[in-house]
Scaffold this motif. Structure first.
Motif: not given
Length: 75
Positions: A22-25, A30-31, A59-60, A66-67
């Protein structure tokens, strides 16, 4: 953005891994759109749209794959 926030994909549990996904998404958004004001302005446009919410979930899920792979699926 030069802030280093991702030290590793390794997590202790699958739950931690999902939260990292979730943080990656969120960081991807943000980027892509670094303006807090613009993100706040457009959020009402997409937050009630089922297609957009499903896309966010996809996306999540991709990040979670991946994680999970990086963590050998917590075996």
């Amino acid at each position: 953005m030069s802030d280093k926030w991702l030290g590793s994909l390794i997590t202790d549990t699958a739950q931690d891994g999902y939260e990292l996904a979730i943080k990656l998404s969120r960081m991807g958004v943000k980027y892509t759109q670094p303006s807090d004001d613009i993100r706040k302005k457009i959020r009402p446009i997409y937050e009630e749209n089922a297609d957009n919410l499903i896309a966010s979930s996809q996306v999540i899920a991709t990040h979670f794959q991946t994680v999970a792979a990086a963590n050998n699926y917590w075996k």
